[in-house]
Design a protein around this motif. Sequence first.
Motif, PDB file in Angstrom:
ATOM      1  N   ASP A  93       0.985  -1.100   0.393  1.00 21.87           N
ATOM      2  CA  ASP A  93      -0.108  -0.100   0.051  1.00 21.87           C
ATOM      3  C   ASP A  93       0.855   1.262  -0.030  1.00 21.87           C
ATOM      4  N   THR A  94       1.948   1.234   0.568  1.00 20.97           N
ATOM      5  CA  THR A  94       2.860   2.488   0.766  1.00 20.97           C
ATOM      6  C   THR A  94       3.503   2.961  -0.644  1.00 20.97           C
ATOM      7  N   PRO A  95       3.797   4.153  -0.584  1.00 20.04           N
ATOM      8  CA  PRO A  95       4.940   4.626  -1.547  1.00 20.04           C
ATOM      9  C   PRO A  95       6.070   3.852  -1.737  1.00 20.04           C
ATOM     10  N   GLU A  96       6.741   3.461  -0.500  1.00 19.35           N
ATOM     11  CA  GLU A  96       7.957   2.524  -0.494  1.00 19.35           C
ATOM     12  C   GLU A  96       7.599   1.296  -1.226  1.00 19.35           C
ATOM     13  N   ASP A  97       6.378   0.931  -1.126  1.00 19.45           N
ATOM     14  CA  ASP A  97       6.191  -0.463  -1.661  1.00 19.45           C
ATOM     15  C   ASP A  97       6.335  -0.368  -3.185  1.00 19.45           C
ATOM     16  N   ALA A  98       5.612   0.609  -3.607  1.00 15.21           N
ATOM     17  CA  ALA A  98       5.580   1.104  -5.209  1.00 15.21           C
ATOM     18  C   ALA A  98       7.053   1.259  -5.760  1.00 15.21           C
ATOM     19  N   ALA A  99       8.005   1.708  -4.863  1.00 14.21           N
ATOM     20  CA  ALA A  99       9.361   2.236  -5.280  1.00 14.21           C
ATOM     21  C   ALA A  99      10.151   0.981  -5.373  1.00 14.21           C
ATOM     22  N   GLU A 100      10.086   0.062  -4.258  1.00 17.16           N
ATOM     23  CA  GLU A 100      10.744  -1.282  -4.141  1.00 17.16           C
ATOM     24  C   GLU A 100      10.234  -1.996  -5.429  1.00 17.16           C
ATOM     25  N   THR A 101       9.118  -2.062  -5.638  1.00 16.48           N
ATOM     26  CA  THR A 101       8.590  -3.041  -6.966  1.00 16.48           C
ATOM     27  C   THR A 101       9.295  -2.275  -8.472  1.00 16.48           C
ATOM     28  N   TYR A 118      -5.408   0.254  -7.333  1.00 18.33           N
ATOM     29  CA  TYR A 118      -6.427  -0.709  -6.473  1.00 18.33           C
ATOM     30  C   TYR A 118      -5.588  -1.208  -5.481  1.00 18.33           C
ATOM     31  N   SER A 119      -6.650  -0.924  -4.240  1.00 23.69           N
ATOM     32  CA  SER A 119      -5.839  -1.065  -2.894  1.00 23.69           C
ATOM     33  C   SER A 119      -6.194  -2.478  -2.437  1.00 23.69           C
ATOM     34  N   THR A 120      -6.954  -3.486  -2.941  1.00 24.56           N
ATOM     35  CA  THR A 120      -7.358  -4.840  -2.482  1.00 24.56           C
ATOM     36  C   THR A 120      -8.127  -4.887  -1.388  1.00 24.56           C
ATOM     37  N   ASP A 121      -8.405  -3.809  -0.574  1.00 22.49           N
ATOM     38  CA  ASP A 121      -9.275  -3.550   0.603  1.00 22.49           C
ATOM     39  C   ASP A 121     -10.720  -3.529   0.031  1.00 22.49           C
ATOM     40  N   PRO A 122     -11.509  -4.291   0.088  1.00 28.12           N
ATOM     41  CA  PRO A 122     -13.081  -4.388  -0.392  1.00 28.12           C
ATOM     42  C   PRO A 122     -13.631  -3.195   0.125  1.00 28.12           C
ATOM     43  N   ARG A 123     -13.361  -2.740   1.276  1.00 34.79           N
ATOM     44  CA  ARG A 123     -13.930  -1.527   1.934  1.00 34.79           C
ATOM     45  C   ARG A 123     -13.719  -0.232   1.311  1.00 34.79           C
ATOM     46  N   HIS A 124     -12.409  -0.245   0.916  1.00 31.79           N
ATOM     47  CA  HIS A 124     -11.979   1.079  -0.060  1.00 31.79           C
ATOM     48  C   HIS A 124     -11.042   0.315  -0.840  1.00 31.79           C
ATOM     49  N   PRO A 125     -11.792   0.086  -2.110  1.00 29.43           N
ATOM     50  CA  PRO A 125     -11.000  -0.605  -3.114  1.00 29.43           C
ATOM     51  C   PRO A 125      -9.944   0.315  -4.038  1.00 29.43           C
ATOM     52  N   TYR A 127      -7.322   3.480  -3.767  1.00 34.43           N
ATOM     53  CA  TYR A 127      -6.477   4.464  -2.961  1.00 34.43           C
ATOM     54  C   TYR A 127      -6.958   5.750  -3.064  1.00 34.43           C
ATOM     55  N   ASP A 128      -7.133   6.588  -1.818  1.00 30.42           N
ATOM     56  CA  ASP A 128      -7.445   8.191  -1.941  1.00 30.42           C
ATOM     57  C   ASP A 128      -6.330   8.636  -3.068  1.00 30.42           C
ATOM     58  N   LEU A 129      -6.732   9.750  -3.738  1.00 31.03           N
ATOM     59  CA  LEU A 129      -6.050  10.275  -4.695  1.00 31.03           C
ATOM     60  C   LEU A 129      -4.667  10.767  -4.249  1.00 31.03           C
ATOM     61  N   GLU A 130      -4.811  11.340  -3.065  1.00 28.29           N
ATOM     62  CA  GLU A 130      -3.543  11.851  -2.423  1.00 28.29           C
ATOM     63  C   GLU A 130      -2.371  10.687  -2.438  1.00 28.29           C
ATOM     64  N   LEU A 131      -2.700   9.391  -1.655  1.00 27.66           N
ATOM     65  CA  LEU A 131      -1.905   8.366  -1.795  1.00 27.66           C
ATOM     66  C   LEU A 131      -1.533   7.901  -2.677  1.00 27.66           C
ATOM     67  N   ALA A 132      -2.861   7.636  -3.768  1.00 26.29           N
ATOM     68  CA  ALA A 132      -2.330   7.204  -4.958  1.00 26.29           C
ATOM     69  C   ALA A 132      -1.083   7.774  -5.945  1.00 26.29           C
TER      70      ALA A 132
END
Length: 277
Positions: A93-101, A118-125, A127-132
Amino acid sequence: MQSIQDRRAQFMALHQPGAAFLMPNPFDTGTAHILEGLRFDALATTSAGYAFSRGLKDAEGLITRDLALSHAEEIVSATTLPVNGDLENGFGDTPEDAAETVRGAIEVGLCGCSIEDYSTDPRHPYYDLELAVERIRAAADMKQRLAPDFVLTARSEAPIADAEHLEKTIERLNAFSKAGADCVYAPELIQHDDIVAALNKLDKPLNVLAGRKAFHMTRKELADMGVARISIGGGLARIAYGAFTAAAEDMKDSGTFGCFDRAVGMHDIDAFLRGRA
């Protein structure tokens, strides 16, 4: 043999508005060989096709970063063409995860990759725009440090059911572009008028997903609109598995073997493989 750096430069150069280059998705080394033999310009991995090949459902979390990158490395090694990686949401979920990938993608020789919102969280599928945006910015920063000509594609996954959804998707794609994405992609952009509307408001090359049922636009039509890249996703894998299953069911239920009249000959497959560049 071209170096990975040469392949990356070649791949980046393909991304021109109106080029509409085809980027099919092999799901193993054999299908990568065949697609290279058919003289495509570039290939891409498919998370769904790879999952199917391992007997897994196309579900987030079943294919890990290590598995996806190992598979990508096999495809890269099987072809001389540029290869793009379908790397889901960056496996975290984190920016660090995306960078490591993105770091891993560059290390295994990919020429580009896509990162979803896509967050994989069924409650909030999604990511909010800022985090995305922060995730794409972190991924872009990593690629700029390691391989500036690596093509980072940012994907907006939400459905597009009406004009409001379309505007939100365009807003996301433009925000990803400003954060450093080289190419943008919304799999739910499937209507002619929606694609045109998006292209009129985007400043980065657009990828369109054509490997789906009831997609009737041609490559020429997409090129005339200004689409830069056409991907197939798991489409070829679904065709392959569908034909396999239909033939197996046919011989089991009928007790006859006419299904093999539809099979490609062994010599034809050998010819496909010999046709590699």
